[in-house]
Motif scaffolding. Structure first.
Motif, PDB file in Angstrom:
ATOM      1  N   ILE A 205       1.290  -1.180  -0.077  1.00 24.11           N
ATOM      2  CA  ILE A 205       0.216  -0.219   0.066  1.00 24.11           C
ATOM      3  C   ILE A 205       0.972   0.941   0.089  1.00 24.11           C
ATOM      4  N   HIS A 206       2.066   1.174   0.543  1.00 29.77           N
ATOM      5  CA  HIS A 206       2.547   2.401   0.738  1.00 29.77           C
ATOM      6  C   HIS A 206       3.577   2.585  -0.730  1.00 29.77           C
ATOM      7  N   ARG A 207       3.585   1.115  -1.622  1.00 34.32           N
ATOM      8  CA  ARG A 207       4.324   1.548  -2.592  1.00 34.32           C
ATOM      9  C   ARG A 207       3.670   1.677  -3.604  1.00 34.32           C
ATOM     10  N   VAL A 208       2.486   1.576  -3.095  1.00 36.93           N
ATOM     11  CA  VAL A 208       1.089   2.158  -4.673  1.00 36.93           C
ATOM     12  C   VAL A 208       0.845   3.323  -4.605  1.00 36.93           C
ATOM     13  N   THR A 209       0.643   3.910  -2.932  1.00 37.51           N
ATOM     14  CA  THR A 209       0.112   5.196  -2.705  1.00 37.51           C
ATOM     15  C   THR A 209       0.897   6.093  -3.453  1.00 37.51           C
ATOM     16  N   THR A 210       2.071   6.275  -3.128  1.00 33.02           N
ATOM     17  CA  THR A 210       3.394   6.900  -3.569  1.00 33.02           C
ATOM     18  C   THR A 210       3.372   6.820  -4.911  1.00 33.02           C
ATOM     19  N   HIS A 211       3.200   6.212  -5.139  1.00 30.93           N
ATOM     20  CA  HIS A 211       3.682   6.174  -6.652  1.00 30.93           C
ATOM     21  C   HIS A 211       2.078   6.658  -7.605  1.00 30.93           C
ATOM     22  N   LEU A 212       1.086   6.392  -6.914  1.00 28.88           N
ATOM     23  CA  LEU A 212      -0.143   7.484  -7.345  1.00 28.88           C
ATOM     24  C   LEU A 212      -0.066   8.841  -7.154  1.00 28.88           C
ATOM     25  N   GLY A 213       0.697   9.210  -5.794  1.00 26.54           N
ATOM     26  CA  GLY A 213       0.675  10.662  -5.483  1.00 26.54           C
ATOM     27  C   GLY A 213       1.753  11.469  -5.490  1.00 26.54           C
ATOM     28  N   ASN A 214       2.296  10.503  -6.135  1.00 21.53           N
ATOM     29  CA  ASN A 214       3.303  11.304  -7.436  1.00 21.53           C
ATOM     30  C   ASN A 214       3.089  11.655  -8.582  1.00 21.53           C
ATOM     31  N   LYS A 215       2.640  10.797  -9.474  1.00 22.25           N
ATOM     32  CA  LYS A 215       1.776  10.864 -10.539  1.00 22.25           C
ATOM     33  C   LYS A 215       0.541  12.416 -10.487  1.00 22.25           C
ATOM     34  N   LEU A 216      -0.021  12.462  -9.114  1.00 22.52           N
ATOM     35  CA  LEU A 216      -1.289  12.912  -9.613  1.00 22.52           C
ATOM     36  C   LEU A 216      -0.161  14.296  -9.007  1.00 22.52           C
ATOM     37  N   ALA A 217       0.323  13.790  -8.352  1.00 23.00           N
ATOM     38  CA  ALA A 217       1.487  15.809  -7.804  1.00 23.00           C
ATOM     39  C   ALA A 217       0.483  16.817  -7.951  1.00 23.00           C
ATOM     40  N   ASP A 218       0.292  17.528  -9.418  1.00 23.05           N
ATOM     41  CA  ASP A 218       0.839  18.343 -10.342  1.00 23.05           C
ATOM     42  C   ASP A 218      -1.435  18.759 -10.623  1.00 23.05           C
ATOM     43  N   GLU A 219      -2.053  17.355 -10.258  1.00 21.96           N
ATOM     44  CA  GLU A 219      -3.642  17.855 -10.842  1.00 21.96           C
ATOM     45  C   GLU A 219      -4.089  18.351  -9.486  1.00 21.96           C
ATOM     46  N   ARG A 220      -5.275  19.739  -9.991  1.00 26.51           N
ATOM     47  CA  ARG A 220      -6.145  19.943  -8.515  1.00 26.51           C
ATOM     48  C   ARG A 220      -6.586  18.971  -8.233  1.00 26.51           C
TER      49      ARG A 220
ATOM     50  N   SER B 116      -4.230  15.658  -3.154  1.00 25.84           N
ATOM     51  CA  SER B 116      -4.424  14.894  -1.820  1.00 25.84           C
ATOM     52  C   SER B 116      -5.894  14.009  -1.588  1.00 25.84           C
ATOM     53  N   ARG B 117      -7.322  14.709  -2.657  1.00 25.43           N
ATOM     54  CA  ARG B 117      -8.176  13.752  -2.665  1.00 25.43           C
ATOM     55  C   ARG B 117      -8.090  13.166  -3.552  1.00 25.43           C
ATOM     56  N   ARG B 118      -7.085  12.477  -4.458  1.00 25.39           N
ATOM     57  CA  ARG B 118      -7.429  11.838  -5.887  1.00 25.39           C
ATOM     58  C   ARG B 118      -6.691  10.081  -5.282  1.00 25.39           C
ATOM     59  N   THR B 119      -5.729  10.365  -4.666  1.00 26.10           N
ATOM     60  CA  THR B 119      -5.344   8.976  -3.919  1.00 26.10           C
ATOM     61  C   THR B 119      -5.016   8.683  -2.446  1.00 26.10           C
ATOM     62  N   LEU B 120      -5.740   7.581  -1.648  1.00 28.60           N
ATOM     63  CA  LEU B 120      -5.411   7.983  -0.739  1.00 28.60           C
ATOM     64  C   LEU B 120      -3.747   7.686   0.236  1.00 28.60           C
ATOM     65  N   THR B 121      -3.920   8.586   1.565  1.00 24.63           N
ATOM     66  CA  THR B 121      -2.470   8.746   1.810  1.00 24.63           C
ATOM     67  C   THR B 121      -2.804   8.546   3.082  1.00 24.63           C
ATOM     68  N   LEU B 122      -1.425   7.640   3.588  1.00 22.15           N
ATOM     69  CA  LEU B 122      -0.873   7.016   4.588  1.00 22.15           C
ATOM     70  C   LEU B 122       0.236   7.876   5.560  1.00 22.15           C
TER      71      LEU B 122
END
Ligand code: GN1
Ligand code: MG
Length: 363
Positions: A70-85, A88-94
């Protein structure tokens, strides 16, 4: 599983790196496996919510490996979505524990995790419109698409053989043979129904489909829809994200998104596969994951709905026969009720099979 006794949510919550003063906490959501709570902290005069979850370690036998996934997946998603409006609501964040770890282990040996709470969005146990189905399926497709380039190594298999339908069937046969709770006599019709469909259990695994990072628990109550825009904003319940087959993910959307009835509805006349919802799911899923799928994966989308509905039906039936050892139940026939809705839904799909296949092949 071990109980924290008495459950002191304040003490648990304080084990995580959360600012402010703990206010209160209570049960949250409708999951069948883990225990989920929402906790409120006061941060400089503003109440802020967090999700706390106790992992069911009878079901998930290696919580540290699961949390690494989960940590790997949410970190990956968080990085890829970082520039979107609204990123922080587009992926779970631990939220890390005080010691920096991604989980907290309490004195009773239970594993806990904390997430940011995603506000102004909610999940639906039964979808209300094709537009919601479209949005939810699009979100799950987008999730798969964002994880195509998850760096090696492969994720841990958190439950071995999770969508190995033939193995699920073998487990049902074993439960029938043992009949430990003396309940087979209450489920004659369902057992017969299951035995008749045995031959389809291996079809998806034998189709030579590519293994991808998939979610594996894409029931539509596992995606949050934005209150204001209706967009499928965040995919949740990441415990079973691991290598798998894309059609199983699509199939579980069909299982949970096309019927207006709840999974444990007792009035079976309410359980039906509504074609407009199916169309919307196909359109939504292909809108985000279409570019990713091979021809063979696409060809199995229609069938996958029926297969996974069968898989869930036999899992509920096996658990009923085993005396309710896996799923949370609220009464004696709860698992049997769930099994019945699944089998009823299969009948409804069978009546519309050709239409479903035709629609998928036209897309
Ligand atoms: C369980 O965790 P939850 O409630 O979303 C189950 C799924 C089933 C689902 C049926 C780990 O999901 O496989 O499809 O119930 N999860 C596990 O509602 O067994
Ligand atoms: Mg789950």
């Amino acid at each position: 599983m071990t109980e924290t006794s008495p459950l002191d949510l304040r003490a648990i919550a304080r084990q995580f790196q959360i600012y402010g003063e703990f206010r209160h906490a209570g049960p949250y959501g409708t999951g069948h496996i883990n225990d989920t709570y929402a906790a409120v902290f006061d941060q400089g005069g503003t109440p802020v919510r967090y999700v706390l979850q106790r992992i069911n370690h009878t079901v998930f036998q290696n919580p540290p490996a699961l949390m690494e996934n989960i940590h790997r997946v949410t970190t990956h998603l968080g990085n890829k979505l970082a520039d979107e409006r609204d990123s922080s609501r587009r992926t779970l964040t631990l939220v890390p524990a005080r010691d920096g770890s991604v989980f907290h282990r309490d004195g009773d040996g239970n594993y806990w995790r904390a997430y940011l709470f995603i506000e102004n969005a909610r999940t639906y146990d039964a979808l209300q419109s094709p537009e919601q189905a479209f949005q939810a399926a699009k979100a799950f497709g987008h999730f798969q698409q964002l994880l195509v380039d998850l760096p090696a190594p492969p994720l841990h298999e958190t439950i071995v053989g999770f969508h190995d339908t033939p193995q699920r069937f073998a487990q049902l046969e074993q439960a029938i043979a043992r009949d430990v709770a003396n309940r087979a006599r209450l489920a004659r019709a369902e057992i017969e129904f299951a035995l008749r469909l045995k031959s389809m259990t291996g079809r998806l695994l034998a189709a030579g489909l590519p293994e991808r990072v998939t979610h594996n628990d894409t029931k539509l109550s596992n995606v949050m829809l934005d209150d204001a825009t209706g967009e499928g904003i965040c995919v949740t319940d990441l415990d079973t994200v691991m290598p798998g087959l894309a059609p199983y993910d699509f199939g579980d959307m069909v299982r949970t998104g096309t019927s207006p009835a709840l999974e444990d509805e007792r009035d079976l006349s309410k359980v039906t596969m509504q074609f407009p919802m199916f169309e919307a799911l196909v359109r939504g899923y292909l809108a985000s994951a279409g570019g990713l799928l091979t021809k063979a994966e696409r060809e199995h989308l229609g069938f996958a709905g029926k297969l996974i509905t069968f898989e869930m039906g036999i899992r509920f039936l096996a658990d009923f026969l085993a005396g309710d050892v896996y799923y949370k139940v609220r009464h004696d026939t709860h698992n049997l009720d769930r099994c019945r809705t699944q089998f009823k839904l299969i009948e409804s799909m069978e009546q519309q099979e050709e239409q479903m296949e035709r629609f998928v092949s036209r897309m």
